[in-house]
Design a protein around this motif. Structure first.
Motif, PDB file in Angstrom:
ATOM      1  N   GLY A 121       0.808  -1.219   0.000  1.00 30.05           N
ATOM      2  CA  GLY A 121       0.000   0.000   0.000  1.00 30.05           C
ATOM      3  C   GLY A 121       0.837   1.263   0.000  1.00 30.05           C
ATOM      4  N   GLN A 122       1.919   1.255   0.770  1.00 28.76           N
ATOM      5  CA  GLN A 122       2.796   2.431   0.799  1.00 28.76           C
ATOM      6  C   GLN A 122       3.376   2.708  -0.574  1.00 28.76           C
ATOM      7  OE1 GLN A 122       6.673   2.048   0.843  1.00 28.76           O
ATOM      8  NE2 GLN A 122       6.419   4.164   0.159  1.00 28.76           N
ATOM      9  N   ARG A 123       3.706   1.662  -1.321  1.00 31.35           N
ATOM     10  CA  ARG A 123       4.288   1.851  -2.651  1.00 31.35           C
ATOM     11  C   ARG A 123       3.276   2.406  -3.639  1.00 31.35           C
ATOM     12  NH1 ARG A 123      10.019   0.643  -3.055  1.00 31.35           N
ATOM     13  NH2 ARG A 123      10.425   0.133  -0.875  1.00 31.35           N
ATOM     14  N   VAL A 124       2.017   2.075  -3.446  1.00 27.18           N
ATOM     15  CA  VAL A 124       0.987   2.526  -4.378  1.00 27.18           C
ATOM     16  C   VAL A 124       0.595   3.976  -4.110  1.00 27.18           C
ATOM     17  CG1 VAL A 124      -1.404   2.157  -5.133  1.00 27.18           C
ATOM     18  CG2 VAL A 124       0.105   0.203  -4.767  1.00 27.18           C
ATOM     19  N   ILE A 125       0.539   4.352  -2.826  1.00 28.46           N
ATOM     20  CA  ILE A 125       0.125   5.713  -2.470  1.00 28.46           C
ATOM     21  C   ILE A 125       1.211   6.708  -2.876  1.00 28.46           C
ATOM     22  CG2 ILE A 125      -0.431   7.257  -0.552  1.00 28.46           C
ATOM     23  CD1 ILE A 125      -1.571   4.824   0.901  1.00 28.46           C
ATOM     24  N   PRO A 126       0.864   7.732  -3.640  1.00 27.31           N
ATOM     25  CA  PRO A 126       1.884   8.679  -4.122  1.00 27.31           C
ATOM     26  C   PRO A 126       2.354   9.630  -3.029  1.00 27.31           C
ATOM     27  CG  PRO A 126      -0.307   9.372  -4.821  1.00 27.31           C
ATOM     28  CD  PRO A 126      -0.485   8.033  -4.148  1.00 27.31           C
ATOM     29  N   GLY A 127       3.537  10.209  -3.250  1.00 26.96           N
ATOM     30  CA  GLY A 127       4.028  11.269  -2.382  1.00 26.96           C
ATOM     31  C   GLY A 127       4.806  10.830  -1.166  1.00 26.96           C
ATOM     32  N   ILE A 128       5.087   9.522  -1.026  1.00 30.02           N
ATOM     33  CA  ILE A 128       5.837   9.026   0.126  1.00 30.02           C
ATOM     34  C   ILE A 128       7.173   8.473  -0.359  1.00 30.02           C
ATOM     35  CG2 ILE A 128       5.842   7.392   2.046  1.00 30.02           C
ATOM     36  CD1 ILE A 128       2.808   7.381   1.927  1.00 30.02           C
ATOM     37  N   SER A 129       8.258   8.908   0.247  1.00 31.61           N
ATOM     38  CA  SER A 129       9.578   8.405  -0.125  1.00 31.61           C
ATOM     39  C   SER A 129       9.679   6.921   0.195  1.00 31.61           C
ATOM     40  CB  SER A 129      10.660   9.178   0.632  1.00 31.61           C
ATOM     41  OG  SER A 129      11.914   8.528   0.528  1.00 31.61           O
ATOM     42  N   ASP A 130       9.962   6.103  -0.816  1.00 27.62           N
ATOM     43  CA  ASP A 130      10.067   4.659  -0.603  1.00 27.62           C
ATOM     44  C   ASP A 130      11.208   4.327   0.354  1.00 27.62           C
ATOM     45  OD1 ASP A 130       7.937   4.210  -2.276  1.00 27.62           O
ATOM     46  OD2 ASP A 130       9.167   3.804  -4.044  1.00 27.62           O
ATOM     47  N   ALA A 131      12.332   5.028   0.219  1.00 26.28           N
ATOM     48  CA  ALA A 131      13.476   4.742   1.077  1.00 26.28           C
ATOM     49  C   ALA A 131      13.167   5.087   2.533  1.00 26.28           C
ATOM     50  CB  ALA A 131      14.712   5.498   0.601  1.00 26.28           C
ATOM     51  N   LEU A 132      12.593   6.268   2.760  1.00 21.44           N
ATOM     52  CA  LEU A 132      12.242   6.656   4.125  1.00 21.44           C
ATOM     53  C   LEU A 132      11.254   5.660   4.727  1.00 21.44           C
ATOM     54  CD1 LEU A 132      11.820  10.553   4.155  1.00 21.44           C
ATOM     55  CD2 LEU A 132      13.451   9.184   5.472  1.00 21.44           C
ATOM     56  N   ALA A 133      10.260   5.261   3.936  1.00 21.11           N
ATOM     57  CA  ALA A 133       9.282   4.289   4.420  1.00 21.11           C
ATOM     58  C   ALA A 133       9.949   2.962   4.743  1.00 21.11           C
ATOM     59  CB  ALA A 133       8.177   4.098   3.379  1.00 21.11           C
ATOM     60  N   SER A 134      10.920   2.554   3.928  1.00 19.24           N
ATOM     61  CA  SER A 134      11.609   1.289   4.178  1.00 19.24           C
ATOM     62  C   SER A 134      12.412   1.340   5.474  1.00 19.24           C
ATOM     63  CB  SER A 134      12.528   0.949   2.996  1.00 19.24           C
ATOM     64  OG  SER A 134      11.779   0.739   1.817  1.00 19.24           O
ATOM     65  N   TYR A 135      13.067   2.470   5.736  1.00 19.90           N
ATOM     66  CA  TYR A 135      13.763   2.616   7.017  1.00 19.90           C
ATOM     67  C   TYR A 135      12.770   2.510   8.176  1.00 19.90           C
ATOM     68  CZ  TYR A 135      18.103   4.169   4.765  1.00 19.90           C
ATOM     69  OH  TYR A 135      19.263   4.227   4.029  1.00 19.90           O
ATOM     70  N   ALA A 136      11.614   3.165   8.026  1.00 17.08           N
ATOM     71  CA  ALA A 136      10.599   3.124   9.082  1.00 17.08           C
ATOM     72  C   ALA A 136      10.051   1.716   9.270  1.00 17.08           C
ATOM     73  CB  ALA A 136       9.466   4.093   8.747  1.00 17.08           C
TER      74      ALA A 136
END
Length: 236
Positions: free
Chosen positions: A142-157
């Protein structure tokens, strides 16, 4: 008392401070690389193009690391299409995307897992662990589909929250596939001067953006609904 992640209650403050330092370091790196663009992707393209038959593998490794360092994914994907064309470029982009997700999540787990548990508290952290066991994979998708969120930052989180590596890898592959095609195809269309390929990329991007917007809206409404329902629950 020590939990399964080695978190000692007496060291809670130390873990939270470590988490704060880790987060500040990531934000500083994000500013330098994603905002100030200190990495010259043109140099990377030149080095990869000169590496001969090993170029796809070299670019997968380089792109995975650069993605974890916050070089924007669309730039890396477009470069892949420019270097390798739409078919091989898409495979390279997806492999690099999975590599970035795994790399960032492992670093996030090592650098922020204890701090995240300390910040949440043991009881809440255990509830998050239970939720991740059931929904971690789809949270990544879901995070990958939703626009506007850094994939790298989300992966660290996600790593700091304890999402397993296999869920990061599979979720990144599934959720990133549409965007990987879009930006790789755009890069390839520039190299091959292919109008239809560019039109296909724009069409997929449009559909993905609409789906992502609806997904974000639904997640927001569900969260508000749960919060509102929680406010009316009585004490039993």
């Amino acid at each position: 008392m020590v939990d399964t992640d080695g978190w000692v209650p007496q060291s809670r403050q130390r873990h939270i401070v470590r988490l704060a330092v880790f987060a500040c370091a990531l934000l500083g790196l994000f500013y330098l690389v994603a905002v100030q663009r200190v990495v010259d992707i043109g140099v990377v393209q030149h080095v990869v193009a000169a590496s001969g038959p090993a170029a796809p593998l070299i670019y997968v490794l380089a792109s995975a690391v650069l993605g974890a360092l916050f070089v924007p994914g669309p730039v890396l994907a477009a470069s892949s299409g420019l270097l390798f064309g739409p078919a091989l470029g898409l495979a390279v982009t997806l492999a690099a995307t999975v590599g970035t997700a795994v790399t960032a999540s492992v670093v996030g787990r090592r650098g922020g897992r204890a701090g995240a548990r300390a910040l949440l508290g043991a009881a809440r952290a255990d509830r998050v662990d239970t939720l991740i066991e059931r929904l971690g994979l789809w949270a990544v998708v879901g995070q990958r589909v939703i626009p506007g969120i850094s994939d790298a930052l989300a992966s660290y989180a996600f790593g700091a929250l304890g999402v397993p590596v296999w869920q990061m890898a599979v979720g990144a592959f599934i959720g990133s596939a549409p965007h990987a095609f879009v930006y790789t195809a755009l890069g390839a269309s520039i190299a091959e001067r292919s109008g239809p390929l560019a039109y296909a990329a724009v069409a997929v991007w449009t559909v993905t953006a609409i789906v992502g917007a609806f997904a974000a809206r639904r997640a927001y409404r569900n969260r508000r609904g749960r919060a509102g329902g929680g406010g009316h629950t009585g004490v039993h």
